[in-house]
Write an enzyme that holds these catalytic residues in place. Structure first.
Site, PDB file in Angstrom:
ATOM      1  N   ARG A 141     -34.860-114.690   2.831  1.00  0.00           N
ATOM      2  CA  ARG A 141     -34.013-114.613   1.628  1.00  0.00           C
ATOM      3  C   ARG A 141     -32.687-113.927   1.968  1.00  0.00           C
ATOM      4  O   ARG A 141     -31.617-114.369   1.526  1.00  0.00           O
ATOM      5  CB  ARG A 141     -34.751-113.867   0.516  1.00  0.00           C
ATOM      6  CG  ARG A 141     -33.942-113.790  -0.767  1.00  0.00           C
ATOM      7  CD  ARG A 141     -34.793-113.384  -1.967  1.00  0.00           C
ATOM      8  NE  ARG A 141     -33.976-113.440  -3.185  1.00  0.00           N
ATOM      9  CZ  ARG A 141     -33.714-112.378  -3.943  1.00  0.00           C
ATOM     10  NH1 ARG A 141     -34.201-111.179  -3.638  1.00  0.00           N
ATOM     11  NH2 ARG A 141     -32.955-112.503  -5.020  1.00  0.00           N
ATOM     12  N   HIS A 170     -39.913-120.736  -1.331  1.00  0.00           N
ATOM     13  CA  HIS A 170     -40.665-120.039  -2.377  1.00  0.00           C
ATOM     14  C   HIS A 170     -42.165-120.327  -2.255  1.00  0.00           C
ATOM     15  O   HIS A 170     -42.900-120.156  -3.210  1.00  0.00           O
ATOM     16  CB  HIS A 170     -40.126-120.410  -3.770  1.00  0.00           C
ATOM     17  CG  HIS A 170     -38.737-119.885  -4.022  1.00  0.00           C
ATOM     18  ND1 HIS A 170     -37.969-120.259  -5.102  1.00  0.00           N
ATOM     19  CD2 HIS A 170     -37.974-118.998  -3.339  1.00  0.00           C
ATOM     20  CE1 HIS A 170     -36.797-119.644  -5.058  1.00  0.00           C
ATOM     21  NE2 HIS A 170     -36.770-118.866  -3.994  1.00  0.00           N
ATOM     22  N   ASN A 187     -28.445-109.716  -5.972  1.00  0.00           N
ATOM     23  CA  ASN A 187     -29.057-109.015  -4.846  1.00  0.00           C
ATOM     24  C   ASN A 187     -29.770-107.731  -5.257  1.00  0.00           C
ATOM     25  O   ASN A 187     -30.214-106.975  -4.384  1.00  0.00           O
ATOM     26  CB  ASN A 187     -28.003-108.698  -3.778  1.00  0.00           C
ATOM     27  CG  ASN A 187     -27.591-109.932  -2.995  1.00  0.00           C
ATOM     28  OD1 ASN A 187     -28.378-110.865  -2.838  1.00  0.00           O
ATOM     29  ND2 ASN A 187     -26.359-109.932  -2.509  1.00  0.00           N
ATOM     30  N   HIS A 206     -28.975-115.532   1.502  1.00  0.00           N
ATOM     31  CA  HIS A 206     -27.911-114.852   0.750  1.00  0.00           C
ATOM     32  C   HIS A 206     -26.742-114.474   1.655  1.00  0.00           C
ATOM     33  O   HIS A 206     -25.613-114.341   1.194  1.00  0.00           O
ATOM     34  CB  HIS A 206     -28.477-113.621   0.032  1.00  0.00           C
ATOM     35  CG  HIS A 206     -29.312-113.971  -1.166  1.00  0.00           C
ATOM     36  ND1 HIS A 206     -29.440-113.149  -2.271  1.00  0.00           N
ATOM     37  CD2 HIS A 206     -30.060-115.070  -1.445  1.00  0.00           C
ATOM     38  CE1 HIS A 206     -30.235-113.732  -3.165  1.00  0.00           C
ATOM     39  NE2 HIS A 206     -30.632-114.892  -2.684  1.00  0.00           N
TER      40      HIS A 206
HETATM   41  C1  HEM Z   1     -32.332-122.973  -4.896  1.00  0.00           C
HETATM   42  C2  HEM Z   1     -31.916-121.904  -5.514  1.00  0.00           C
HETATM   43  C3  HEM Z   1     -32.627-120.588  -5.445  1.00  0.00           C
HETATM   44  C4  HEM Z   1     -32.806-119.741  -6.481  1.00  0.00           C
HETATM   45  C5  HEM Z   1     -32.323-119.929  -7.918  1.00  0.00           C
HETATM   46  C6  HEM Z   1     -33.564-118.616  -5.984  1.00  0.00           C
HETATM   47  C7  HEM Z   1     -33.932-117.530  -6.748  1.00  0.00           C
HETATM   48  C8  HEM Z   1     -34.789-116.533  -6.339  1.00  0.00           C
HETATM   49  C9  HEM Z   1     -35.218-115.435  -7.165  1.00  0.00           C
HETATM   50  C10 HEM Z   1     -34.756-115.181  -8.587  1.00  0.00           C
HETATM   51  C11 HEM Z   1     -36.095-114.697  -6.445  1.00  0.00           C
HETATM   52  C12 HEM Z   1     -36.804-113.419  -6.904  1.00  0.00           C
HETATM   53  C13 HEM Z   1     -35.840-112.269  -6.732  1.00  0.00           C
HETATM   54  C14 HEM Z   1     -36.256-111.005  -7.452  1.00  0.00           C
HETATM   55  O1  HEM Z   1     -37.414-110.807  -7.770  1.00  0.00           O
HETATM   56  O2  HEM Z   1     -35.361-110.205  -7.656  1.00  0.00           O
HETATM   57  C15 HEM Z   1     -36.211-115.317  -5.156  1.00  0.00           C
HETATM   58  C16 HEM Z   1     -37.023-114.856  -4.140  1.00  0.00           C
HETATM   59  C17 HEM Z   1     -37.097-115.449  -2.910  1.00  0.00           C
HETATM   60  N1  HEM Z   1     -36.276-116.472  -2.438  1.00  0.00           N
HETATM   61 FE1  HEM Z   1     -35.108-117.672  -3.554  1.00  0.00          FE
HETATM   62  N2  HEM Z   1     -33.831-118.810  -4.670  1.00  0.00           N
HETATM   63  C18 HEM Z   1     -33.276-119.988  -4.282  1.00  0.00           C
HETATM   64  C19 HEM Z   1     -33.278-120.518  -3.012  1.00  0.00           C
HETATM   65  C20 HEM Z   1     -33.864-119.912  -1.925  1.00  0.00           C
HETATM   66  C21 HEM Z   1     -33.695-120.340  -0.557  1.00  0.00           C
HETATM   67  C22 HEM Z   1     -32.778-121.479  -0.128  1.00  0.00           C
HETATM   68  C23 HEM Z   1     -34.460-119.513   0.211  1.00  0.00           C
HETATM   69  C24 HEM Z   1     -34.627-119.501   1.697  1.00  0.00           C
HETATM   70  C25 HEM Z   1     -34.441-120.529   2.480  1.00  0.00           C
HETATM   71  C26 HEM Z   1     -35.126-118.595  -0.693  1.00  0.00           C
HETATM   72  C27 HEM Z   1     -36.064-117.661  -0.311  1.00  0.00           C
HETATM   73  C28 HEM Z   1     -36.659-116.755  -1.169  1.00  0.00           C
HETATM   74  C29 HEM Z   1     -37.788-115.931  -0.803  1.00  0.00           C
HETATM   75  C30 HEM Z   1     -38.574-115.998   0.486  1.00  0.00           C
HETATM   76  C31 HEM Z   1     -38.042-115.083  -1.883  1.00  0.00           C
HETATM   77  C32 HEM Z   1     -39.097-113.960  -1.965  1.00  0.00           C
HETATM   78  C33 HEM Z   1     -38.489-112.706  -1.368  1.00  0.00           C
HETATM   79  C34 HEM Z   1     -39.390-111.474  -1.427  1.00  0.00           C
HETATM   80  O3  HEM Z   1     -40.597-111.573  -1.525  1.00  0.00           O
HETATM   81  O4  HEM Z   1     -38.816-110.373  -1.337  1.00  0.00           O
HETATM   82  N3  HEM Z   1     -34.715-118.845  -1.965  1.00  0.00           N
HETATM   83  N4  HEM Z   1     -35.391-116.421  -5.103  1.00  0.00           N
END
Ligand code: HEM
Ligand SMILES: *[C@@H]1O[C@H](CO)[C@@H](O)[C@H](O)[C@H]1NC(C)=O
Ligand SMILES: *[C@@H]1O[C@H](CO)[C@@H](O)[C@H](O)[C@H]1NC(C)=O
Ligand SMILES: *[C@@H]1O[C@H](CO)[C@@H](O)[C@H](O)[C@H]1NC(C)=O
Ligand SMILES: *[C@@H]1O[C@H](CO)[C@@H](O)[C@H](O)[C@H]1NC(C)=O
Length: 325
Positions: free
Chosen positions: A60, A190, A92, A64
């Site tokens: 993530r 995800h 973030n 970002h």
């Molecule tokens: C397509 C649009 C995307 C949106 C709207 C999005 C949104 C989010 C949100 C809202 C969270 C939770 C954050 C929180 O709890 O504060 C999240 C977590 C995460 N995102 Fe995304 N994301 C996107 C794309 C991606 C991409 C492209 C990747 C990596 C290639 C990614 C990897 C992750 C991972 C692995 C987590 C979990 C992180 C953790 O456990 O700390 N996301 N994302």
């Protein structure tokens, strides 16, 4: 034109040509830090034992990083004179994994000081973190350099919000050279990690002021989510698995969840539930073939890692990922 002028002009064009063609390469550190991959893997394996989210946090951060001013380590910078940390932008809040990056950086500085960039650490550790929990492997391209600045005001326009419609999210990807397949396949990240209630609770009770929950949430899944994030509850530090089926593994269960209306974020479920969208066929393809998902995920990760990189003599190699040298 004098010989001198000619030489100056020639050098000018040669240097432009070089900087615009500087390519990342899998063997970039072959002579300067040959064990870089083993060192990063060692720290990731060690961290993963106590923190199942290690890989999720790192990938993530990489996303970002790359979507804001390119893959240049800018997301890692703390506030300082002239630096407005990207970590303080709304998208973030609470972002994890920077401690892991620091541990990797320390291990690398011990062996090959001043050589491996923080931007490359994110790219390498992302691949390792995915592969460690069952996901695909790919050859990570290296040679990125670290930024001298951060761009906090770039975070909100460039990082998609989980409350967005596909119409808004698709252009955010195309602006970075990423197409619809990249959007759907990278959303498959995800398949592991967690999300705070605040990122999906708007779906659970009074979605878009309709007085009812989001109709694209499976009715047997809904009560679980409502219990985790009660209306009016103090949910600030409560997390839910992004993948309800296999929360800590990297697999294609994310796409099967979407088919069952069991995606967690609004933006996840929209990939399958937006009627008429071209994303639906891509979701179905990955739901029925994990190997297709893995192959395309690997390609899109390399594409992601190429966005706006600094190479050659641009930027620097930070010795501490949190600050410029
Ligand atoms: C397509 C649009 C995307 C949106 C709207 C999005 C949104 C989010 C949100 C809202 C969270 C939770 C954050 C929180 O709890 O504060 C999240 C977590 C995460 N995102 Fe995304 N994301 C996107 C794309 C991606 C991409 C492209 C990747 C990596 C290639 C990614 C990897 C992750 C991972 C692995 C987590 C979990 C992180 C953790 O456990 O700390 N996301 N994302
Ligand atoms: C690289 O790692 C291997 C084993 O992990 C070790 O035997 C070797 O000495 C290391 N090489 C360098 C140059 O650090
Ligand atoms: C910050 O990001 C925004 C959005 O991409 C961009 O328009 C702006 O030029 C960037 N600013 C700097 C100083 O790089
Ligand atoms: C849903 O939200 C709207 C706007 O805040 C409000 O007017 C309405 O009463 C709410 N409905 C329910 C059932 O809570
Ligand atoms: C709801 O989830 C169950 C269990 O995963 C599944 O069998 C069912 O088909 C889903 N319903 C819808 C409408 O997707």
């Amino acid at each position: 034109m004098s010989i001198l002028k000619f030489i100056v002009v020639l050098f000018f064009f040669v240097s432009i040509f070089e900087s615009s063609n500087a390519q990342l390469s899998a063997t970039f550190y072959a002579s300067t830090c040959p064990n870089v991959t083993e060192i990063v893997r060692g720290v990731m394996e060690q961290t993963q034992r106590n923190d199942v989210r290690a890989g999720a946090k790192i990938i993530r951060l990489h996303f970002h990083d790359c979507f804001v001013n390119g893959c240049d380590g800018s997301v890692l910078l703390d506030n300082a004179a002239g630096i407005e940390s990207e970590k303080d932008a709304p998208a973030n809040v609470g972002i994890g994994g920077t401690d892991i990056v620091d541990d990797i950086k320390t291990a690398l500085e011990n062996v090959c000081p001043g050589v491996v960039s923080c931007a490359d650490i994110l790219a390498l550790a992302s691949e390792i973190g995915v592969a460690l929990v069952g996901g695909p492997s790919w050859q990570v391209l290296l040679g990125r350099r670290d930024s001298l600045n951060a761009n906090r005001s770039g975070v909100t326009p460039d990082i998609p919000s989980p409350f967005e419609s596909l119409d808004v999210m698709i252009p955010q990807f195309t602006r970075k050279g990423m197409d619809l397949t990249d959007l759907v396949v990278l959303s498959g990240a995800h398949t592991f990690g967690r999300a705070r209630c605040g990122t999906f609770e708007q779906r659970l009770f009074n979605f878009s002021n309709t007085g009812s929950p989001d109709p694209t949430i499976n009715s047997t899944f809904l009560p679980t989510l409502q219990a985790t994030c009660p209306q009016g509850g103090n949910n600030g530090n409560t997390f839910e698995n992004l993948d309800k089926t296999t929360p800590n593994n990297f697999d294609n269960a994310y796409y099967i969840n979407l088919q069952n209306q069991e995606g967690l974020l609004q933006t996840d479920q929209e990939l399958f539930s937006t009627s008429g969208s071209d994303t639906i066929a891509i979701v179905n393809r990955y739901a029925s073939s994990q190997s297709q998902f893995f192959d395309d995920f690997a390609s899109s990760m390399i594409k992601l890692g190429n966005i706006g990189v600094l190479t050659g003599t641009n930027g620097e190699i930070r010795t501490d990922c949190k600050r410029v040298n």
